[in-house]
Design a protein around this motif. Structure first.
Motif, PDB file in Angstrom:
ATOM      1  N   GLY A 101       5.138   1.818   8.581  1.00  0.00           N
ATOM      2  CA  GLY A 101       3.934   2.548   8.164  1.00  0.00           C
ATOM      3  C   GLY A 101       4.202   3.589   7.103  1.00  0.00           C
ATOM      4  O   GLY A 101       3.476   4.576   6.994  1.00  0.00           O
ATOM      5  N   ARG A 102       5.235   3.357   6.287  1.00  0.00           N
ATOM      6  CA  ARG A 102       5.564   4.314   5.222  1.00  0.00           C
ATOM      7  C   ARG A 102       5.335   3.667   3.867  1.00  0.00           C
ATOM      8  O   ARG A 102       5.324   2.432   3.740  1.00  0.00           O
ATOM      9  CB  ARG A 102       7.017   4.770   5.334  1.00  0.00           C
ATOM     10  CG  ARG A 102       8.040   3.681   5.048  1.00  0.00           C
ATOM     11  CD  ARG A 102       9.443   4.260   4.874  1.00  0.00           C
ATOM     12  NE  ARG A 102      10.432   3.241   4.586  1.00  0.00           N
ATOM     13  CZ  ARG A 102      10.666   2.731   3.385  1.00  0.00           C
ATOM     14  NH1 ARG A 102       9.961   3.135   2.346  1.00  0.00           N
ATOM     15  NH2 ARG A 102      11.598   1.809   3.212  1.00  0.00           N
ATOM     16  N   PRO A 103       5.159   4.470   2.813  1.00  0.00           N
ATOM     17  CA  PRO A 103       4.986   3.899   1.473  1.00  0.00           C
ATOM     18  C   PRO A 103       6.245   3.164   1.017  1.00  0.00           C
ATOM     19  O   PRO A 103       7.371   3.592   1.317  1.00  0.00           O
ATOM     20  CB  PRO A 103       4.719   5.120   0.588  1.00  0.00           C
ATOM     21  CG  PRO A 103       4.322   6.209   1.524  1.00  0.00           C
ATOM     22  CD  PRO A 103       5.033   5.934   2.812  1.00  0.00           C
ATOM     23  N   PHE A 104       6.062   2.077   0.339  1.00  0.00           N
ATOM     24  CA  PHE A 104       7.154   1.364  -0.321  1.00  0.00           C
ATOM     25  C   PHE A 104       7.206   1.917  -1.743  1.00  0.00           C
ATOM     26  O   PHE A 104       6.267   1.748  -2.529  1.00  0.00           O
ATOM     27  CB  PHE A 104       6.880  -0.139  -0.315  1.00  0.00           C
ATOM     28  CG  PHE A 104       7.961  -0.966  -0.955  1.00  0.00           C
ATOM     29  CD1 PHE A 104       9.113  -1.285  -0.255  1.00  0.00           C
ATOM     30  CD2 PHE A 104       7.829  -1.432  -2.255  1.00  0.00           C
ATOM     31  CE1 PHE A 104      10.122  -2.058  -0.837  1.00  0.00           C
ATOM     32  CE2 PHE A 104       8.815  -2.197  -2.853  1.00  0.00           C
ATOM     33  CZ  PHE A 104       9.967  -2.517  -2.140  1.00  0.00           C
ATOM     34  N   VAL A 105       8.297   2.602  -2.093  1.00  0.00           N
ATOM     35  CA  VAL A 105       8.362   3.396  -3.320  1.00  0.00           C
ATOM     36  C   VAL A 105       8.949   2.588  -4.477  1.00  0.00           C
ATOM     37  O   VAL A 105      10.074   2.091  -4.405  1.00  0.00           O
ATOM     38  CB  VAL A 105       9.197   4.676  -3.098  1.00  0.00           C
ATOM     39  CG1 VAL A 105       9.277   5.486  -4.401  1.00  0.00           C
ATOM     40  CG2 VAL A 105       8.589   5.520  -1.982  1.00  0.00           C
ATOM     41  N   VAL A 106       8.153   2.463  -5.538  1.00  0.00           N
ATOM     42  CA  VAL A 106       8.550   1.735  -6.737  1.00  0.00           C
ATOM     43  C   VAL A 106       8.759   2.733  -7.866  1.00  0.00           C
ATOM     44  O   VAL A 106       7.852   3.480  -8.220  1.00  0.00           O
ATOM     45  CB  VAL A 106       7.470   0.710  -7.142  1.00  0.00           C
ATOM     46  CG1 VAL A 106       7.887  -0.038  -8.400  1.00  0.00           C
ATOM     47  CG2 VAL A 106       7.194  -0.259  -6.001  1.00  0.00           C
ATOM     48  N   LYS A 107       9.953   2.744  -8.425  1.00  0.00           N
ATOM     49  CA  LYS A 107      10.303   3.725  -9.457  1.00  0.00           C
ATOM     50  C   LYS A 107      10.343   3.074 -10.839  1.00  0.00           C
ATOM     51  O   LYS A 107      10.885   1.985 -11.018  1.00  0.00           O
ATOM     52  CB  LYS A 107      11.680   4.327  -9.144  1.00  0.00           C
ATOM     53  CG  LYS A 107      12.258   5.222 -10.250  1.00  0.00           C
ATOM     54  CD  LYS A 107      13.736   5.514 -10.004  1.00  0.00           C
ATOM     55  CE  LYS A 107      14.400   6.190 -11.193  1.00  0.00           C
ATOM     56  NZ  LYS A 107      15.874   6.252 -11.052  1.00  0.00           N
TER      57      LYS A 107
ATOM     58  N   GLY B 264      -0.283  -2.820  -3.021  1.00  0.00           N
ATOM     59  CA  GLY B 264      -0.461  -1.736  -2.063  1.00  0.00           C
ATOM     60  C   GLY B 264       0.699  -0.774  -1.991  1.00  0.00           C
ATOM     61  O   GLY B 264       0.752   0.074  -1.086  1.00  0.00           O
ATOM     62  N   HIS B 265       1.635  -0.849  -2.943  1.00  0.00           N
ATOM     63  CA  HIS B 265       2.829  -0.020  -2.902  1.00  0.00           C
ATOM     64  C   HIS B 265       2.670   1.225  -3.781  1.00  0.00           C
ATOM     65  O   HIS B 265       1.745   1.314  -4.586  1.00  0.00           O
ATOM     66  CB  HIS B 265       4.048  -0.838  -3.318  1.00  0.00           C
ATOM     67  CG  HIS B 265       4.203  -2.097  -2.508  1.00  0.00           C
ATOM     68  ND1 HIS B 265       4.130  -2.097  -1.129  1.00  0.00           N
ATOM     69  CD2 HIS B 265       4.391  -3.391  -2.878  1.00  0.00           C
ATOM     70  CE1 HIS B 265       4.283  -3.337  -0.683  1.00  0.00           C
ATOM     71  NE2 HIS B 265       4.432  -4.136  -1.718  1.00  0.00           N
ATOM     72  N   HIS B 266       3.585   2.170  -3.598  1.00  0.00           N
ATOM     73  CA  HIS B 266       3.458   3.475  -4.249  1.00  0.00           C
ATOM     74  C   HIS B 266       4.362   3.557  -5.466  1.00  0.00           C
ATOM     75  O   HIS B 266       5.592   3.527  -5.364  1.00  0.00           O
ATOM     76  CB  HIS B 266       3.829   4.590  -3.259  1.00  0.00           C
ATOM     77  CG  HIS B 266       3.597   5.961  -3.799  1.00  0.00           C
ATOM     78  ND1 HIS B 266       2.342   6.436  -4.138  1.00  0.00           N
ATOM     79  CD2 HIS B 266       4.463   6.972  -4.081  1.00  0.00           C
ATOM     80  CE1 HIS B 266       2.444   7.675  -4.588  1.00  0.00           C
ATOM     81  NE2 HIS B 266       3.723   8.023  -4.572  1.00  0.00           N
ATOM     82  N   VAL B 267       3.758   3.663  -6.645  1.00  0.00           N
ATOM     83  CA  VAL B 267       4.508   3.732  -7.898  1.00  0.00           C
ATOM     84  C   VAL B 267       4.763   5.195  -8.264  1.00  0.00           C
ATOM     85  O   VAL B 267       3.845   6.019  -8.237  1.00  0.00           O
ATOM     86  CB  VAL B 267       3.743   3.033  -9.040  1.00  0.00           C
ATOM     87  CG1 VAL B 267       4.446   3.246 -10.377  1.00  0.00           C
ATOM     88  CG2 VAL B 267       3.603   1.539  -8.741  1.00  0.00           C
ATOM     89  N   VAL B 268       6.010   5.480  -8.593  1.00  0.00           N
ATOM     90  CA  VAL B 268       6.391   6.808  -9.082  1.00  0.00           C
ATOM     91  C   VAL B 268       6.877   6.639 -10.518  1.00  0.00           C
ATOM     92  O   VAL B 268       7.887   5.977 -10.774  1.00  0.00           O
ATOM     93  CB  VAL B 268       7.483   7.456  -8.213  1.00  0.00           C
ATOM     94  CG1 VAL B 268       7.828   8.849  -8.754  1.00  0.00           C
ATOM     95  CG2 VAL B 268       7.035   7.548  -6.760  1.00  0.00           C
ATOM     96  N   PHE B 269       6.127   7.211 -11.431  1.00  0.00           N
ATOM     97  CA  PHE B 269       6.420   7.120 -12.862  1.00  0.00           C
ATOM     98  C   PHE B 269       7.173   8.393 -13.242  1.00  0.00           C
ATOM     99  O   PHE B 269       6.605   9.484 -13.216  1.00  0.00           O
ATOM    100  CB  PHE B 269       5.104   6.999 -13.632  1.00  0.00           C
ATOM    101  CG  PHE B 269       5.237   6.485 -15.017  1.00  0.00           C
ATOM    102  CD1 PHE B 269       5.485   7.342 -16.075  1.00  0.00           C
ATOM    103  CD2 PHE B 269       5.104   5.133 -15.292  1.00  0.00           C
ATOM    104  CE1 PHE B 269       5.599   6.870 -17.372  1.00  0.00           C
ATOM    105  CE2 PHE B 269       5.206   4.650 -16.584  1.00  0.00           C
ATOM    106  CZ  PHE B 269       5.461   5.516 -17.631  1.00  0.00           C
ATOM    107  N   ILE B 270       8.464   8.255 -13.568  1.00  0.00           N
ATOM    108  CA  ILE B 270       9.309   9.431 -13.809  1.00  0.00           C
ATOM    109  C   ILE B 270       9.534   9.636 -15.309  1.00  0.00           C
ATOM    110  O   ILE B 270       9.988   8.734 -16.016  1.00  0.00           O
ATOM    111  CB  ILE B 270      10.660   9.301 -13.090  1.00  0.00           C
ATOM    112  CG1 ILE B 270      10.441   9.298 -11.573  1.00  0.00           C
ATOM    113  CG2 ILE B 270      11.598  10.437 -13.494  1.00  0.00           C
ATOM    114  CD1 ILE B 270      11.709   9.138 -10.772  1.00  0.00           C
ATOM    115  N   ILE B 271       9.192  10.812 -15.777  1.00  0.00           N
ATOM    116  CA  ILE B 271       9.437  11.210 -17.161  1.00  0.00           C
ATOM    117  C   ILE B 271      10.764  11.968 -17.202  1.00  0.00           C
ATOM    118  O   ILE B 271      10.924  12.992 -16.531  1.00  0.00           O
ATOM    119  CB  ILE B 271       8.309  12.112 -17.697  1.00  0.00           C
ATOM    120  CG1 ILE B 271       6.958  11.386 -17.626  1.00  0.00           C
ATOM    121  CG2 ILE B 271       8.623  12.560 -19.116  1.00  0.00           C
ATOM    122  CD1 ILE B 271       6.844  10.197 -18.520  1.00  0.00           C
TER     123      ILE B 271
END
Length: 467
Positions: free
Chosen positions: A78-84, A112-119
């Protein structure tokens, strides 16, 4: 059946039957495939999600099976699947080459996954040494701020930032202490950096290589540790950097991220070099609809298939159908290029802009007179009036492998008699029944205009009829 499968079924029906050069067909396809850019993919199983991603990847490390397992584990917990996805702001412009991994990130988001866009506001000061033949001049804070000003807006067509995070790696890298850095570096084998061909080449050629560049990949890996990434996306030139991320996550007692690399898209000039602003062979994400459309229409034919694969939501099955129709002569390369150009314009500017750009391009460039075309085969009506059209096309002209193939061209509306007078073309579609008629009957039924030139068009092949 998944929502994606339903969409593919509808598109395959269009591709099998329709005239791909017709505006109506292009509009149908574009409406369907553009809708996929916002299609909910959460009904796909973890295995189907991994397979969809793997189909557009150069590398998937350690494997698609591990990716599926990590997705399933996150769902179970039940946690976010983190996509970097990370990018250093070394230039103010983002182009279609940068968009290739971002498009994969958008699919993860729709799964449905969580995208983290890193600058990389800190790593940009070091400069990514990947593939460089010399050291990069350091960027100032002012350079970085200027380059950052339009980044989010440029990638918004692909990433929904209401459901994604935009982070700056200065948040955590500015807080790293020297003992922390030394502690990690002490456990990273020097061989991981020395295996880099770009480093060895620069040193062999007598070019500089700073210590900062040498540890760039370790510093970049801190981003993965900071957000506890499950998967990271990048171009294939980032492979060694991304493998370092896995190593540093292991050192930090975290489960190593899955690494996905995507191809470096070839530039629009078709010379084999990657898309790059410095070479002028790029399509900027902020370019106008007409400019995007025109640049894509100028690409060599051999780039159409890889561009469809990397820049659109088309599936491999759909692309195979188009490729087959090109080989059979029932579709013209220009028609497929128009579809590709419309896809990209619609992604960046919307469907209305894509339709307007297509119409503008057609009005400006698409009227070509066959009169000016050199070396067209010529068929004498006097000599071949009694030949059936199917036999004439398949045997005399050698435009098709068989009469059955000619019949298929007619079924797909690719068989036409064209009358041209003063540059004005009047095409008459020929039916499947016409294949069994004689050339004299076909010409007589369509009625050649006095003073007009007469042409027979079979898919993308053309012959002049001497009347």
């Amino acid at each position: 059946m998944s929502r994606l499968s339903e969409s593919v079924t509808r598109v395959m029906h269009i591709l099998d039957e329709a005239d791909l050069g017709a505006d109506y067909t292009a509009a149908q396809l574009l409406s369907e495939t553009t809708a996929r850019r916002s299609l909910d993919l959460s009904d796909l199983s973890p295995e189907e999600q991994a397979a969809l991603v793997e189909g557009r990847a150069n590398h998937l490390i350690p494997s698609a099976a591990v990716l599926a397992e990590k997705i399933e584990a996150a769902q179970t917990a039940g946690r976010p699947f983190v996509v970097k996805y990370g990018i250093d702001p070394t230039s103010p412009d983002v182009h279609l080459g940068h968009a290739v991994p971002i498009i994969i990130a958008s699919r993860f988001q729709r799964m449905g996954h969580h995208v983290v866009f890193i600058i990389g506001d800190v790593t940009a000061k070091i400069g990514d040494p990947s593939g460089r033949s010399s050291d990069r001049p350091p960027l100032t804070d002012e350079d970085i701020a200027r380059n950052l000003s339009g980044y989010q807006q440029q990638v918004t067509p692909f990433i929904d930032f209401e459901r994604a995070d935009l982070r700056f790696n200065g948040e955590w890298l500015n807080k790293v202490t020297l003992p922390e850095l030394v502690g990690v570096l002490a456990r990273v084998p020097v061989s991981m950096s020395l295996q880099r061909e770009d480093f060895r080449t620069r040193l062999a050629d007598g070019h500089g290589l700073s210590v900062a560049e040498f540890v760039y990949s370790v510093v970049m890996a801190w981003d993965s540790v900071a957000i506890d990434a499950d998967v990271e996306l990048g171009g294939v030139d980032q492979l060694l950097n991304l493998q370092m991320c896995r190593k540093v996550m292991e050192i930090s007692d975290q489960s190593p991220e899955v690494v996905i690399t995507t191809p470096l898209i070839e530039g629009t000039d078709g010379t084999g070099t990657k898309m790059s602003k410095s070479k002028g062979n790029y399509v900027g994400l902020t370019a106008s609809p007409d400019d995007v459309y025109g640049r894509l229409m100028s690409i060599p034919d051999h780039l159409t298939e890889p561009y469809l694969q990397l820049l659109t939501e088309w599936t491999d099955d759909e692309i195979r159908v188009v490729t087959k129709r090109l080989e059979e002569g029932t579709a013209h390369p220009m028609a497929i290029k128009r579809i590709l150009a419309g896809e990209v314009v619609a992604a960046l500017h919307g469907l209305d802009a894509a339709a307007a750009a297509r119409a503008e391009f057609t009005a400006r460039f698409s009227k070509r007179s066959f009169v000016d075309t050199q070396n067209l085969p010529v068929i004498s009506l006097k000599d071949h009036a009694e030949d059936t059209l199917g036999a004439l096309i398949s045997r005399t002209l050698d435009f098709a492998p068989s009469i059955s193939a000619v019949r298929r061209v007619a079924q797909q509306k690719g068989l036409r008699l064209i009358r041209e007078s003063n540059g004005d073309q009047q095409p008459t579609p020929l039916t499947e029944a016409s294949v069994q008629q004689t050339l004299g009957e076909v010409v007589g039924e369509t009625g050649a205009l006095e003073g007009a030139e007469l042409y027979l068009k079979v898919g993308r092949k053309v012959a002049r009829i001497d009347v």
